[in-house]
Motif scaffolding. Structure first.
Motif, PDB file in Angstrom:
ATOM      1  N   LEU A 127      13.546  15.086  -9.683  1.00  0.00           N
ATOM      2  CA  LEU A 127      14.179  14.258 -10.698  1.00  0.00           C
ATOM      3  C   LEU A 127      13.100  13.556 -11.517  1.00  0.00           C
ATOM      4  O   LEU A 127      12.065  13.152 -10.984  1.00  0.00           O
ATOM      5  N   SER A 128      13.367  13.395 -12.799  1.00  0.00           N
ATOM      6  CA  SER A 128      12.526  12.549 -13.643  1.00  0.00           C
ATOM      7  C   SER A 128      13.268  11.225 -13.790  1.00  0.00           C
ATOM      8  O   SER A 128      14.430  11.202 -14.216  1.00  0.00           O
ATOM      9  N   VAL A 129      12.613  10.121 -13.417  1.00  0.00           N
ATOM     10  CA  VAL A 129      13.308   8.824 -13.399  1.00  0.00           C
ATOM     11  C   VAL A 129      12.505   7.748 -14.120  1.00  0.00           C
ATOM     12  O   VAL A 129      11.294   7.833 -14.263  1.00  0.00           O
ATOM     13  N   GLY A 130      13.211   6.724 -14.568  1.00  0.00           N
ATOM     14  CA  GLY A 130      12.583   5.572 -15.197  1.00  0.00           C
ATOM     15  C   GLY A 130      13.678   4.690 -15.810  1.00  0.00           C
ATOM     16  O   GLY A 130      14.849   5.043 -15.761  1.00  0.00           O
ATOM     17  N   GLN A 131      13.385   3.649 -16.354  1.00  0.00           N
ATOM     18  CA  GLN A 131      12.115   2.958 -16.253  1.00  0.00           C
ATOM     19  C   GLN A 131      12.083   2.244 -14.915  1.00  0.00           C
ATOM     20  O   GLN A 131      13.026   1.548 -14.540  1.00  0.00           O
ATOM     21  N   LEU A 132      10.992   2.457 -14.155  1.00  0.00           N
ATOM     22  CA  LEU A 132      10.891   1.859 -12.831  1.00  0.00           C
ATOM     23  C   LEU A 132      10.745   0.344 -12.947  1.00  0.00           C
ATOM     24  O   LEU A 132      10.112  -0.155 -13.878  1.00  0.00           O
ATOM     25  N   PRO A 133      11.330  -0.405 -12.014  1.00  0.00           N
ATOM     26  CA  PRO A 133      11.277  -1.868 -12.098  1.00  0.00           C
ATOM     27  C   PRO A 133       9.854  -2.404 -11.958  1.00  0.00           C
ATOM     28  O   PRO A 133       9.011  -1.807 -11.295  1.00  0.00           O
ATOM     29  N   GLU A 134       9.616  -3.543 -12.593  1.00  0.00           N
ATOM     30  CA  GLU A 134       8.308  -4.195 -12.507  1.00  0.00           C
ATOM     31  C   GLU A 134       8.281  -5.270 -11.429  1.00  0.00           C
ATOM     32  O   GLU A 134       7.210  -5.762 -11.067  1.00  0.00           O
ATOM     33  N   ASP A 135       9.463  -5.645 -10.926  1.00  0.00           N
ATOM     34  CA  ASP A 135       9.550  -6.746  -9.965  1.00  0.00           C
ATOM     35  C   ASP A 135       9.925  -6.266  -8.559  1.00  0.00           C
ATOM     36  O   ASP A 135      10.528  -6.991  -7.786  1.00  0.00           O
ATOM     37  N   ALA A 136       9.567  -5.020  -8.235  1.00  0.00           N
ATOM     38  CA  ALA A 136       9.868  -4.487  -6.904  1.00  0.00           C
ATOM     39  C   ALA A 136       8.705  -3.612  -6.435  1.00  0.00           C
ATOM     40  O   ALA A 136       8.003  -3.009  -7.247  1.00  0.00           O
ATOM     41  N   ASP A 137       8.492  -3.583  -5.123  1.00  0.00           N
ATOM     42  CA  ASP A 137       7.423  -2.768  -4.546  1.00  0.00           C
ATOM     43  C   ASP A 137       7.934  -1.420  -4.047  1.00  0.00           C
ATOM     44  O   ASP A 137       7.145  -0.533  -3.722  1.00  0.00           O
ATOM     45  N   GLN A 138       9.251  -1.273  -3.985  1.00  0.00           N
ATOM     46  CA  GLN A 138       9.822  -0.025  -3.496  1.00  0.00           C
ATOM     47  C   GLN A 138      11.284   0.090  -3.927  1.00  0.00           C
ATOM     48  O   GLN A 138      11.913  -0.903  -4.309  1.00  0.00           O
ATOM     49  N   LEU A 139      11.795   1.314  -3.895  1.00  0.00           N
ATOM     50  CA  LEU A 139      13.200   1.575  -4.165  1.00  0.00           C
ATOM     51  C   LEU A 139      13.770   2.337  -2.970  1.00  0.00           C
ATOM     52  O   LEU A 139      13.154   3.283  -2.479  1.00  0.00           O
ATOM     53  N   THR A 176       3.595   1.746  -7.194  1.00  0.00           N
ATOM     54  CA  THR A 176       2.218   1.283  -7.326  1.00  0.00           C
ATOM     55  C   THR A 176       2.121   0.257  -8.451  1.00  0.00           C
ATOM     56  O   THR A 176       3.066   0.065  -9.230  1.00  0.00           O
ATOM     57  N   ALA A 177       0.969  -0.402  -8.539  1.00  0.00           N
ATOM     58  CA  ALA A 177       0.746  -1.390  -9.586  1.00  0.00           C
ATOM     59  C   ALA A 177       0.795  -0.712 -10.955  1.00  0.00           C
ATOM     60  O   ALA A 177       0.417   0.452 -11.109  1.00  0.00           O
ATOM     61  N   ALA A 178       1.267  -1.447 -11.955  1.00  0.00           N
ATOM     62  CA  ALA A 178       1.359  -0.904 -13.300  1.00  0.00           C
ATOM     63  C   ALA A 178      -0.024  -0.571 -13.843  1.00  0.00           C
ATOM     64  O   ALA A 178      -1.023  -1.202 -13.486  1.00  0.00           O
ATOM     65  N   ALA A 179      -0.103   0.451 -14.704  1.00  0.00           N
ATOM     66  CA  ALA A 179      -1.378   0.844 -15.312  1.00  0.00           C
ATOM     67  C   ALA A 179      -1.869  -0.263 -16.223  1.00  0.00           C
ATOM     68  O   ALA A 179      -1.106  -1.090 -16.719  1.00  0.00           O
ATOM     69  N   SER A 180      -3.176  -0.275 -16.484  1.00  0.00           N
ATOM     70  CA  SER A 180      -3.794  -1.345 -17.275  1.00  0.00           C
ATOM     71  C   SER A 180      -3.288  -1.380 -18.705  1.00  0.00           C
ATOM     72  O   SER A 180      -3.366  -2.404 -19.380  1.00  0.00           O
ATOM     73  N   ASP A 181      -2.763  -0.221 -19.209  1.00  0.00           N
ATOM     74  CA  ASP A 181      -2.266  -0.215 -20.580  1.00  0.00           C
ATOM     75  C   ASP A 181      -0.849  -0.772 -20.684  1.00  0.00           C
ATOM     76  O   ASP A 181      -0.287  -0.864 -21.764  1.00  0.00           O
ATOM     77  N   GLY A 182      -0.293  -1.147 -19.493  1.00  0.00           N
ATOM     78  CA  GLY A 182       1.012  -1.775 -19.491  1.00  0.00           C
ATOM     79  C   GLY A 182       2.176  -0.826 -19.553  1.00  0.00           C
ATOM     80  O   GLY A 182       3.328  -1.241 -19.568  1.00  0.00           O
ATOM     81  N   HIS A 183       1.908   0.490 -19.582  1.00  0.00           N
ATOM     82  CA  HIS A 183       2.994   1.466 -19.687  1.00  0.00           C
ATOM     83  C   HIS A 183       3.315   2.127 -18.365  1.00  0.00           C
ATOM     84  O   HIS A 183       4.212   2.939 -18.281  1.00  0.00           O
TER      85      HIS A 183
END
Length: 246
Positions: A127-139, A176-183
């Motif tokens: 599956l292709s999924v998104g947008q993944l949450p920014e306030d969670a460490d797992q789903l 994982t932590a968000a990439a440095s470019d914020g995307h």
């Protein structure tokens, strides 16, 4: 008496090693292809093994978390399987790139349509999924696995940190932590990001293959050693018994 005990001990040792060399119980799991970064998009795989010797898996249902709904869920076609997507209305709309999303995928169901997961095999459902949450460490995705004899295995128990693994654990996707470019994972669309994701995936596959090969080799070696010890013990006991009778 001592000789007989040695022979029995050898046989027990062989049986024990063979048991240890057998495969561990598998369960439905989820893994990313590349990285699953917070705030981004990712391609994930639900890996479904068949745990039965006399039945085939004919249906797989994956329920999506309601506390962190995903605005985009796109399945990849799987030959021999029909795909159904269930959407539910959201209590609180999602704001994705300035657009309000009022419903999200709540369940994806794969049903055998000319194919099935036979004993001794597994199947992956991408599956292709998104947008993944920014306030969670797992789903956590709760899954149901149905066999052709009508048995349903419910992989719905959420693993707890520091506690033993549940008997029927739900698939858990680590973020994982968000990439440095914020995307986050969305950066994979760029050439550099794509190359990095490909290298990461290839490296992970190589490591997994090496580990699996080493584990299988060790198990086979232990199994052979156990068998040899058992045979030697039995033979020694028989010879000793013959000498006493002579």
């Amino acid at each position: 008496m001592n000789v007989s005990r040695i022979a029995i001990a050898g046989g027990v040792a062989a049986s024990t090693v063979l048991l240890l060399a057998g495969p561990a119980a598998a369960h439905v799991g989820v893994q990313p292809q590349g990285e699953a970064a917070k705030g981004g998009y990712a391609t994930i795989n639900f890996k479904v093994p068949n745990e039965r010797d006399d039945a085939s898996t004919v249906k797989v249902e994956v329920n999506f978390p309601t506390d962190h709904p995903l605005s985009s869920v796109t399945p990849q076609a799987v030959p021999g399987w029909k795909i159904d997507i269930t959407k539910s209305k959201l209590a609180k709309p999602l704001d994705v790139h300035g657009k309000k999303i009022n419903e999200a995928v709540s369940k994806v169901t794969w049903t055998a349509d000319g194919s099935e997961i036979k004993p001794g095999y597994f199947q992956q459902f991408p599956l292709s999924v998104g947008q993944l949450p920014e306030d969670a460490d797992q789903l956590v995705f709760k899954a149901l696995q149905t066999y052709d004899d009508k048995e349903v295995v419910r992989w719905i128990e959420e693993p707890k940190e520091g506690a033993p693994e549940p008997e029927s654990p739900a698939p858990v996707l680590k973020l994982t932590a968000a990439a440095s470019d914020g995307h986050g994972g969305a950066a994979a669309g760029k050439d550099a990001g794509t190359d990095k994701a490909s290298d990461t995936t290839a490296s992970s596959k190589d490591k997994n293959a090496t580990a699996a090969s080493s584990s299988d080799g060790t198990a086979r070696t232990l199994g052979i050693i156990g068998i040899v010890i058992g045979i030697a013990g039995v033979a020694f006991g028989v010879l000793a018994g013959r000498r006493r009778n002579a």
